[in-house]
Design an enzyme around this catalytic site. Structure first.
Site, PDB file in Angstrom:
ATOM      1  N   LYS A 253      13.555 -10.871   2.146  1.00 21.73           N
ATOM      2  CA  LYS A 253      13.322 -10.967   0.701  1.00 21.73           C
ATOM      3  C   LYS A 253      14.568 -11.525  -0.001  1.00 21.73           C
ATOM      4  CE  LYS A 253       9.818  -7.462   1.016  1.00 21.73           C
ATOM      5  NZ  LYS A 253       9.432  -6.053   1.006  1.00 21.73           N
TER       6      LYS A 253
ATOM      7  N   GLN B  20      11.698  -0.407  -1.010  1.00 23.53           N
ATOM      8  CA  GLN B  20      11.125  -0.745   0.295  1.00 23.53           C
ATOM      9  C   GLN B  20      10.475   0.476   0.956  1.00 23.53           C
ATOM     10  OE1 GLN B  20      10.959  -3.935   1.744  1.00 23.53           O
ATOM     11  NE2 GLN B  20       9.599  -2.843   3.135  1.00 23.53           N
TER      12      GLN B  20
ATOM     13  N   ASP C  27       6.046  -5.042  -7.057  1.00 21.37           N
ATOM     14  CA  ASP C  27       5.271  -4.707  -5.871  1.00 21.37           C
ATOM     15  C   ASP C  27       3.809  -4.422  -6.236  1.00 21.37           C
ATOM     16  OD1 ASP C  27       5.922  -4.699  -3.243  1.00 21.37           O
ATOM     17  OD2 ASP C  27       6.956  -2.769  -3.258  1.00 21.37           O
TER      18      ASP C  27
END
Ligand code: NDP
Length: 292
Positions: free
Chosen positions: A49, A93, A116
């Protein structure tokens, strides 16, 4: 059979995003990446990322709390990022350590920075077809893959295998939306579904997201179907240096000859997830700029 090349499509999207970021006025978009502990898969996902962000011109701020962080400490860290005007997007994460309630953490991220797309508000906006929200990256990536592979879901029977909050449910809602490219007739299957093969055999478009290596076999697929394989599973393979290889939820060698179009694993849905994260970060930057 046509292979849907996620790497190639993601590369095109990354180039488009790079141009869009370059054309933005003011400071570049900023993405905070929070990785708790040193889970090896998380280390590599966050690295990927960061690398893609750099390529596009998105600033990343990597925060690495220790695995011993408490839920309250993690909430405080997220609250600070929520309040920081220099941060546009926040990604925590997954997976988080067992002592932390992951869903509570996802809810703590401000819906305005939830790139997200896991926050309750953003999932609700998908259901309401409100485009001001953030769509979870993997489902958004699947829709983009279909659109860029000229697969229109209108009038098609779309069967989704899996009902998770991060893949199955949101992708089913997206396929169902009353808008161009969507308008699918959707069936969602899960572990309690009876006679699964009889349902999957009706699918014009089959989206497999269950996390079971090579679960979908040739007898479960209608010839000419479009197959989207979301699964990422490690299976032991002594011929590989790593000792394993990655396979999807679909038995690719058996199913691909029957399919009209199919995504490989790796190189299908996976690369799209990171591209969509960057797209959401750019959207967050734009929304923040217009809110001022
Ligand atoms: P979850 O484990 O959260 O959900 C799995 C779903 O599959 C559940 O709804 C479960 O049913 C259902 N399921 C499990 N076994 C069966 C079965 N035998 N028959 C029918 N349904 C079954 O997984 P995720 O949605 O998070 O992920 C799914 C897969 O996608 C994984 O391999 C994951 O690694 C991969 N993934 C890939 C991403 C990418 O970027 N390519 C991103 C995210 C995930 P029930 O609800 O009844 O338990």
């Amino acid at each position: 059979m046509e292979l849907i090349d996620g790497n190639q499509i993601a590369t095109t999207i990354v180039a488009e995003l790079k141009a869009a970021v370059a054309a933005l006025g003011g400071r570049p978009p900023c993405l905070a990446l929070v990785r708790v502990g040193d889970d090896p898969a998380s280390v590599s996902y966050v690295k990927k990322k960061e690398k893609t962000a750099e390529e596009i011109g998105v600033t990343s701020r990597v925060i690495l709390p220790p695995v011993t962080i408490t839920q309250d400490e993690l909430f405080k860290l997220i609250d600070d990022l929520n309040a920081d005007p220099a941060v546009d997007g926040i990604l925590v994460q997954s997976p988080l350590p067992k002592h932390i309630d992951e869903v509570a953490v996802f809810r703590r991220v401000s819906p305005h920075k939830d790139v997200d797309g896991f926050n309750t508000i953003n999932l609700g906006k998908v259901a309401q077809e409100d485009e001001t929200g953030f769509v979870a990256c993997t489902p958004a990536g699947i829709m983009e893959l279909l659109a860029r592979s000229q697969v229109d879901l209108k009038g098609k029977h779309v069967v989704v295998l899996g009902r998770s909050l991060i893949v199955g449910k949101p992708v089913a809602l997206l396929a169902l939306q009353k808008k161009a490219g969507a308008n699918g007739t959707v069936t969602i299957c899960h572990s309690a579904t009876a006679n699964l093969p009889a349902i999957t055999r009706q699918a014009d478009v089959l989206i497999a997201a269950i996390g079971r290596a090579e679960f979908v076999t040739a007898d479960m697929v209608k010839p000419g179907a479009v197959i989207i394989d979301v699964g990422i599973n490690r299976v032991a393979d002594a011929t590989k240096k790593s000792g394993y290889r990655l396979v999807g939820d679909v038995n690719f060698p058996a199913v691909s000859p029957l399919a009209a179009k199919i995504t490989p694993v790796p190189g299908g849905v996976g690369p799209m997830t990171v591209a969509m994260l960057m797209s959401n970060t750019l959207k967050a930057r734009r929304l923040a700029a217009t809110a001022r």
